[in-house]
Design an enzyme around this catalytic site. Structure first.
Site, PDB file in Angstrom:
ATOM      1  N   ASP A   8      19.540 -40.618  18.675  1.00  0.00           N
ATOM      2  CA  ASP A   8      19.167 -39.993  17.264  1.00  0.00           C
ATOM      3  C   ASP A   8      17.661 -40.097  17.231  1.00  0.00           C
ATOM      4  OD1 ASP A   8      19.475 -40.083  14.521  1.00  0.00           O
ATOM      5  OD2 ASP A   8      18.796 -42.194  14.612  1.00  0.00           O
ATOM      6  N   ASP A  10      15.696 -40.083  13.778  1.00  0.00           N
ATOM      7  CA  ASP A  10      15.111 -41.118  12.563  1.00  0.00           C
ATOM      8  C   ASP A  10      15.516 -42.347  12.548  1.00  0.00           C
ATOM      9  OD1 ASP A  10      13.852 -38.943  10.970  1.00  0.00           O
ATOM     10  OD2 ASP A  10      15.727 -38.274  10.622  1.00  0.00           O
ATOM     11  N   GLU A  17      11.706 -42.947   8.149  1.00  0.00           N
ATOM     12  CA  GLU A  17      12.101 -42.888   6.908  1.00  0.00           C
ATOM     13  C   GLU A  17      11.014 -43.447   5.874  1.00  0.00           C
ATOM     14  OE1 GLU A  17      14.603 -41.171   6.186  1.00  0.00           O
ATOM     15  OE2 GLU A  17      16.139 -41.215   7.684  1.00  0.00           O
ATOM     16  N   LYS A  53      19.254 -32.593   1.738  1.00  0.00           N
ATOM     17  CA  LYS A  53      19.777 -31.901   0.575  1.00  0.00           C
ATOM     18  C   LYS A  53      20.810 -32.978  -0.056  1.00  0.00           C
ATOM     19  CE  LYS A  53      20.417 -28.189   2.969  1.00  0.00           C
ATOM     20  NZ  LYS A  53      19.877 -28.032   4.044  1.00  0.00           N
ATOM     21  N   ARG A  55      21.141 -36.068  -0.057  1.00  0.00           N
ATOM     22  CA  ARG A  55      20.539 -37.131  -0.434  1.00  0.00           C
ATOM     23  C   ARG A  55      19.996 -36.873  -1.890  1.00  0.00           C
ATOM     24  NH1 ARG A  55      17.136 -39.361   3.572  1.00  0.00           N
ATOM     25  NH2 ARG A  55      19.198 -39.824   4.547  1.00  0.00           N
ATOM     26  N   ALA A  83      10.364 -27.466   0.796  1.00  0.00           N
ATOM     27  CA  ALA A  83       8.912 -27.982   0.370  1.00  0.00           C
ATOM     28  C   ALA A  83       8.795 -29.533   1.006  1.00  0.00           C
ATOM     29  CB  ALA A  83       8.848 -28.115  -1.247  1.00  0.00           C
ATOM     30  N   THR A 121      21.031 -35.484  15.837  1.00  0.00           N
ATOM     31  CA  THR A 121      20.638 -35.789  14.536  1.00  0.00           C
ATOM     32  C   THR A 121      20.783 -35.295  13.372  1.00  0.00           C
ATOM     33  OG1 THR A 121      18.384 -36.277  13.355  1.00  0.00           O
ATOM     34  CG2 THR A 121      18.316 -34.449  14.918  1.00  0.00           C
ATOM     35  N   ASP A 182      20.263 -46.301  15.151  1.00  0.00           N
ATOM     36  CA  ASP A 182      19.788 -47.293  14.433  1.00  0.00           C
ATOM     37  C   ASP A 182      20.414 -47.816  13.000  1.00  0.00           C
ATOM     38  OD1 ASP A 182      19.017 -44.692  13.177  1.00  0.00           O
ATOM     39  OD2 ASP A 182      17.680 -46.036  11.982  1.00  0.00           O
TER      40      ASP A 182
END
Ligand code: XBP
Ligand code: MG
Length: 252
Positions: A8, A10, A17, A53, A55, A83, A121, A182
């Site tokens: 993974d 992140d 994060e 997106k 989230r 962005a 990921t 994680d």
């Protein structure tokens, strides 16, 4: 036999994060004139949903009943997320996010031993390239033969699809691989794909349910900076190396 490690990104390769993705989301919201600000505790709740997106949509539904969505809300989410990716890549280029303890050591050892390496990921491919380029240097494809990322599967973690996609590309059975994760969502995905899994926790994930994994650790450890073991068969080894991963893989 252990043939491949699937990582993974992140939270596992790097702590991206809290001081990475979160800040990039906030910068994008400001850029679009929105008064949305994701502080550290709120972001912990939002991590329940993987994918940037997804989230943003979850935040609006769950936390902003006051917000009236414009007709082109779907386009707005896509633009906001684009962005956000720009801000995130820019932040990584400033070198602010290092790899976690022991990651580069283990990758080097695995590569030297001919163990195959892959990534599975939820994050966007540009982000993976930027993180690895700014930490390992060079082209990520020199390290990872398969990079499974983002929207290539319709259902993100906790669905197992991204792991199945990576296994399919590598033409390997889950039984011959080990996943490193994680988070609970990540573990649901890896264990759901039939992979033995080792977890390195972080501040956002230490209370997660890691049922079904072979070990839960503070980190991979470095010589002189041993890892702490939260769950799994006790070992006096200070660092996670291939030998230990092979033992966990065989026993788990
Ligand atoms: C990572 C995520 C991602 C990142 C943001 O989960 O949940 O959504 O937070 O990435 P995992 P994007 O570590 O389980 O893969 O904004 O690029 O989607
Ligand atoms: Mg993760």
């Amino acid at each position: 036999m252990l043939k491949a490690l699937i990582f993974d990104v992140d939270g596992t390769l790097a702590d991206t994060e809290r001081d990475g993705h979160r800040l990039a989301f906030n910068a994008a919201f400001r850029e679009f004139g929105l008064d949305w600000e994701w502080d550290v505790p709120l972001y912990g709740k939002l991590l329940e949903v993987t994918g940037g997106k997804e989230r943003i949509r979850f935040y609006v539904e769950r936390f902003r009943p006051d917000y009236s969505k414009p007709k082109d809300f779907d386009d707005l989410v896509v633009a906001l997320h684009k962005a956000k990716t720009g801000h995130y890549v820019e932040l990584l280029s400033q070198g602010g996010i290092p790899l976690r303890s022991g990651v580069k050591r283990l990758l080097n050892e695995a590569r030297d031993a001919g163990i195959r390496l892959a990534i599975a990921t939820t994050t966007t491919p540009e982000n993976v390239t930027a993180l690895l380029g700014n930490t390992l240097g060079g082209d990520p494809a020199e390290w990872f033969e398969v990079i499974a990322a983002g929207d290539i599967v319709p259902a993100k973690k906790p669905a197992a699809d991204i792991y199945f996609w990576a296994l399919d590309k590598m033409k390997l059975d889950a039984a011959d691989c080990l996943a490193l994760e994680d988070s609970e969502n990540g573990v649901r995905a890896s264990v759901g794909a039939g992979l033995k899994t080792v977890v390195t926790i972080n501040d956002y994930t230490l209370d997660h349910d890691f049922s079904g994994v072979v070990a839960v650790l503070s980190d991979l450890g470095e010589p002189g900076q041993p890892f702490r073991m939260m769950k799994g068969e006790a070992t006096d080894q200070g660092c996670v190396d291939l030998d230990l991963l092979r033992r966990w893989h065989a026993a788990g």
